[in-house]
Write a protein that holds these residues in place. Structure first.
Motif, short mmCIF file in Angstrom:
data_model
loop_
_atom_site.label_atom_id
_atom_site.label_comp_id
_atom_site.label_asym_id
_atom_site.label_seq_id
_atom_site.Cartn_x
_atom_site.Cartn_y
_atom_site.Cartn_z
N ARG A 215 0.85 -1.18 0.00
CA ARG A 215 0.00 0.00 0.00
C ARG A 215 0.89 1.24 0.00
NH1 ARG A 215 -2.52 -3.98 2.64
NH2 ARG A 215 -4.73 -4.37 2.11
N SER B 214 -4.50 6.07 0.49
CA SER B 214 -3.83 4.77 0.48
C SER B 214 -4.23 4.01 -0.79
CB SER B 214 -4.22 3.96 1.71
OG SER B 214 -3.57 2.70 1.70
N ASP C 285 1.03 5.47 0.00
CA ASP C 285 0.28 6.68 0.35
C ASP C 285 0.54 7.73 -0.73
OD1 ASP C 285 -1.37 8.32 1.93
OD2 ASP C 285 0.39 9.31 2.79
N GLN D 107 -3.65 0.54 -3.05
CA GLN D 107 -3.23 -0.85 -2.89
C GLN D 107 -2.77 -1.43 -4.22
OE1 GLN D 107 -5.29 -4.56 -0.67
NE2 GLN D 107 -6.35 -3.96 -2.54
#
Length: 213
Positions: free
Chosen positions: A174, A181, A176, A183
Motif C-alpha cells: 500500500r 492509500s 500513500d 493498494q
C-alpha cells in the motif's frame, strides 16, 4: 537468431563508446540479416560495405551481441543494410530470468472465496503496471491478502480473445499517494495453458525487443 521486425542496436566494432543506432530488422535468413538503412529517428546509418559492427538485441532468455560486418546494401522503397549472420560470433551478454516489462493493459480480476468455491464474491477492472510470463503487478481496490485465489483475464493488443488464467496473490503493498492509500497486488499465474502462455511470451518479447537495453 534475431527476428523480423525486431529492434536492434548497431555500433561500430572499432570504436569503444561510439554512437549507437537503433533500427528495425526487415528480413532474416541463414546467411544474412537485413535492417533498415535509417535509425528510429529517420537518420541515415553511417555504415559502409565492409565496416565491422556489433549488433545488440534481446531474445526471451537474454541480451545478445553479434560481431559482424556490412556485406551489401539494397536500394528500393526502403533502403537496407545487409549484415552477415554467423552463429559462432553470437555472444550472450546478460541472462534474463522471467523478465518483466512496464506495460499498461486492461485486466479483469475475479476474486474467489477463501473456501475455494467457484462462485466469486466480486470482480474488478484495472490495468497492469508491469507484466511477465509468470505474473502481473496491478492496482486493486478490492481488499486482498497474500494467498487469495483469483481469476485473471488479460486483454493483449490486437488479440480477439483475452488470456484467461487462474492465479494467486503473492504480494500486497500500500502506497500513500496525496494522502490516499493505494493498494497494489502482485498476482502469480498458475497452470497457464500453453497456447495462452505462447501468446503472452510472444507479446512480451515484442515489447522487450522494442525497448532494447
Amino acid at each position: 537468431m534475431v527476428f523480423k521486425d525486431q529492434t536492434v542496436e548497431i555500433q561500430a566494432a572499432s570504436a569503444q563508446g561510439s554512437m549507437r543506432y537503433r533500427s528495425r530488422v526487415v528480413e532474416v535468413n541463414e546467411e544474412l540479416i537485413a535492417v533498415l538503412a535509417h535509425d528510429t529517428r529517420n537518420d541515415v546509418l553511417p555504415f559502409r560495405i565492409g565496416d565491422a559492427v556489433v549488433l545488440s538485441f534481446v531474445r526471451p532468455d537474454a541480451f545478445y551481441s553479434l560481431r559482424t560486418e556490412v556485406v551489401d546494401k539494397r536500394i528500393g522503397p526502403e533502403k537496407q543494410l545487409l549484415f552477415r549472420w554467423d552463429a559462432a560470433a553470437l555472444e550472450r551478454i546478460q541472462r534474463r530470468q522471467d523478465f518483466r516489462v512496464d506495460v499498461r493493459l486492461q485486466l479483469g480480476i475475479t476474486f474467489f472465496k477463501d473456501t475455494g468455491e467457484t462462485t466469486a464474491p466480486g470482480e474488478e477492472k484495472t490495468f497492469t503496471r508491469n507484466l511477465s510470463v509468470g505474473g502481473v503487478l496491478c492496482r486493486v481496490k478490492t481488499p486482498v491478502r497474500v494467498a487469495d485465489r483469483v481469476r485473471i483475464t488479460l486483454q493483449l493488443p490486437a488479440e480477439p480473445e483475452p488470456v484467461d488464467v487462474l492465479g494467486r496473490v503473492v504480494r500486497v503493498r500500500r502506497n500513500d499517494i496525496n494522502g490516499k492509500s493505494i493498494q497494489f497486488a502482485g498476482l502469480h499465474f498458475e497452470n497457464m495453458p500453453e497456447p495462452s502462455g505462447a501468446r503472452l511470451r510472444q507479446f512480451l518479447f515484442k515489447v522487450q525487443s522494442r525497448s532494447l537495453l
